[in-house]
Design a protein around this motif. Structure first.
Motif, PDB file in Angstrom:
ATOM      1  N   SER A 263       0.840  -1.210   0.000  1.00 49.29           N
ATOM      2  CA  SER A 263       0.000   0.000   0.000  1.00 49.29           C
ATOM      3  C   SER A 263       0.865   1.247   0.000  1.00 49.29           C
ATOM      4  O   SER A 263       0.562   2.231  -0.675  1.00 49.29           O
ATOM      5  CB  SER A 263      -0.908   0.025   1.225  1.00 49.29           C
TER       6      SER A 263
ATOM      7  N   ASP B 256      -2.633  -2.875  -6.521  1.00 50.12           N
ATOM      8  CA  ASP B 256      -2.179  -3.404  -5.231  1.00 50.12           C
ATOM      9  C   ASP B 256      -3.014  -4.634  -4.915  1.00 50.12           C
ATOM     10  O   ASP B 256      -4.212  -4.551  -4.685  1.00 50.12           O
ATOM     11  CB  ASP B 256      -2.374  -2.323  -4.150  1.00 50.12           C
TER      12      ASP B 256
ATOM     13  N   ALA C  25      -3.404  -6.348  -2.463  1.00 51.87           N
ATOM     14  CA  ALA C  25      -3.401  -6.540  -1.001  1.00 51.87           C
ATOM     15  C   ALA C  25      -4.289  -7.707  -0.605  1.00 51.87           C
ATOM     16  O   ALA C  25      -5.367  -7.887  -1.129  1.00 51.87           O
ATOM     17  CB  ALA C  25      -3.906  -5.273  -0.335  1.00 51.87           C
TER      18      ALA C  25
HETATM   19 ZN    ZN Z   1      -1.759  -2.840   2.202  1.00 57.43          ZN
END
Ligand code: ZN
Ligand code: GDP
Length: 444
Positions: A232, A272, A274
């Motif tokens: 991030s 991203d 994540a």
């Molecule tokens: Zn993250």
């Protein structure tokens, strides 16, 4: 009345509210509409100020109107343009007034361009270029789209198509005029030579264009790696740089976060990923599933690690760059590569920005190779490339089968001409056109 014969209207400028909004009207009723709303007929192609009134005589807005008589208009039909104040209520009042006319309705996406295409104002490659130009985010995308819009590919394709038809006419003339079915060699040889040089010409264009149609969709880079390595932080850093053209739309922590970068004119989307990990939470699982899909589709994976680094399992075919983050902490930790470790290609500190210029430089260079041509080319879409490849194949086959019979060769030439016709939108079935034009913006 067929929808195609109805008059259409749409907001052609951006979302309200805005200082000025442009509403376009195209079709047989456009003239009636503009003269009634404006109270008189404007001089063609001259901006004219008018107080617009609905059919109930209530004022709508103080506006500027333009009238473009067909066929010398953008769509080939009568086109009226209303430049009004771009508020929602103004637009609602104007749309109501327009829809009150018989056979006047809101336009479908791309319907103005489709009418322009159907009235011969542009060929299909130019229409595609127009759509791409509207959606161009970077300089290279803009230049490529403009080339298409200007008809550079269309012009080449028309020329090739005519030459194929001429060559096939030579061969067919030979077939018609020979009694025994043997076509005179003096007719065939020059036709074959023409076909061969034509095939090589198209082949060269295909080769020289690299993967230029990839410019349209851009390059997808996934940032992957275990939790807390700084994914991030890295994507937020990238979003803050002047290479970012769209701010990241952050969702929850489980969501994939994207940022669009303009790297030397190349459109690059960084994702991203994540939360790519095992989880029992069903909501989380869905986020993980989507992240994994995106990462698998990526053209390049940046695998982030904060120790010596190990590239985790991922199913995509894309190349993986191992990026070691948090190099600012190096002084405080042992620098022993663990077992199964891979030497990192990049060392960065996402938090402090160290090493990012080098990483971005490498991305630009990767983008350069990925898109294949620095200038962008004639070919703007996979559809166009595929049809040009088909043309080359048919031309090659016509050369191969000529020994077996001139009719077979002529048939292959017809096929080649057909592929180019499809490229230009001359021969095509309705549903392919539907698919292409549906992608357009409303108002275009
Ligand atoms: Zn993250
Ligand atoms: P993610 O889970 O991979 O997205 O990791 P985050 O970006 O959320 O970062 C996890 C933690 O590492 C946070 O506390 C960050 O502040 C920290 N972090 C990220 N990058 C760096 C870096 O370059 N140096 C240092 N010292 N800490 C970092």
């Amino acid at each position: 009345m067929h929808p195609r014969d109805q008059t259409i209207f749409a907001l052609s400028s951006g979302r309200p509210p805005s200082a000025i909004a442009i509403v376009r009207v195209s079709g047989p009723m456009a003239e009636t509409v503009v003269s009634r709303l404006a109270g008189r007929m404007p001089v063609p192609r001259m901006a004219t100020r008018a107080l617009l009134h609905g059919q109930d005589q209530r004022p709508i807005d103080d506006a500027v109107v333009l009238w473009f008589p067909g066929p010398a208009s953008a769509t080939g039909e009568g086109v009226a343009e209303f430049h009004v104040h771009g508020g929602r209520a103004v637009l609602a009042a104007l749309f109501n007034a327009l829809a009150a006319f018989e056979n006047v309705r809101a336009a479908e996406p791309g319907e103005f361009t489709r009418r322009a295409f159907e009235n011969g104002k542009l060929d299909l490659t130019e229409a595609e270029g127009l759509d791409d130009l509207i959606h161009a985010d970077t300089e290279r995308q803009r230049r490529q789209a403009l080339r298409q819009l200007k008809g550079l590919l269309g012009d080449r394709a028309r020329d090739w198509r005519e030459r194929i038809i001429a060559a096939s006419a030579l061969i067919e003339a030979g077939i018609d005029f020979s009694d025994e079915g043997d076509v005179p060699a003096e007719l065939i040889a020059p036709a074959l030579a023409k076909v061969e040089s034509l095939r090589d010409e198209i082949r060269n264009v295909l080769a020289a264009q690299g993967q230029s149609e990839r410019l349209r969709d851009g390059l997808v880079v996934a940032i992957a790696g275990p939790p807390n390595v700084g994914k991030s932080t890295l994507i937020n850093q990238l979003a803050r740089r002047d290479v970012a053209i769209v701010s990241p739309h952050a969702g929850t922590t489980r969501d994939v976060i994207e940022v669009q970068l303009d790297l030397d004119g190349y459109p690059v989307t960084v994702i991203d990923t994540a939360g790519i990990r095992e989880t029992d939470d069903p909501v989380e699982q869905e986020g993980v599933r989507r992240a994994r899909l995106r990462a698998d589709e990526a053209d390049l994976v940046l695998w982030l690690a904060d120790g010596a680094g190990e590239v985790g399992a991922h199913d995509g075919a894309a190349p993986v760059w191992l990026v070691r983050n948090k190099i600012d902490l190096d002084a405080m930790r042992p620098n022993e590569p663990g077992e199964g470790s891979v030497r990192p290609e990049f060392g960065i500190s996402a938090a402090r920005g160290d090493g990012l210029p080098e990483l971005i430089k490498a991305l630009v260079s990767f983008a350069h190779d990925y898109f294949g041509t620095s200038e962008g080319g004639l070919i703007g879409r996979a559809r166009q490339r595929k049809l040009l490849q088909e043309t080359v194949e048919s031309l090659s086959r016509s050369l191969d089968v000529i020994e077996l019979g001139e009719e077979l060769a002529a048939e292959e030439l017809r096929r080649a001409a057909m592929s180019l016709g499809r490229l230009l939108g001359r021969v095509d079935v309705e549903d392919i056109l539907d698919v292409i034009f549906r992608e357009f913006c409303v108002g275009k």
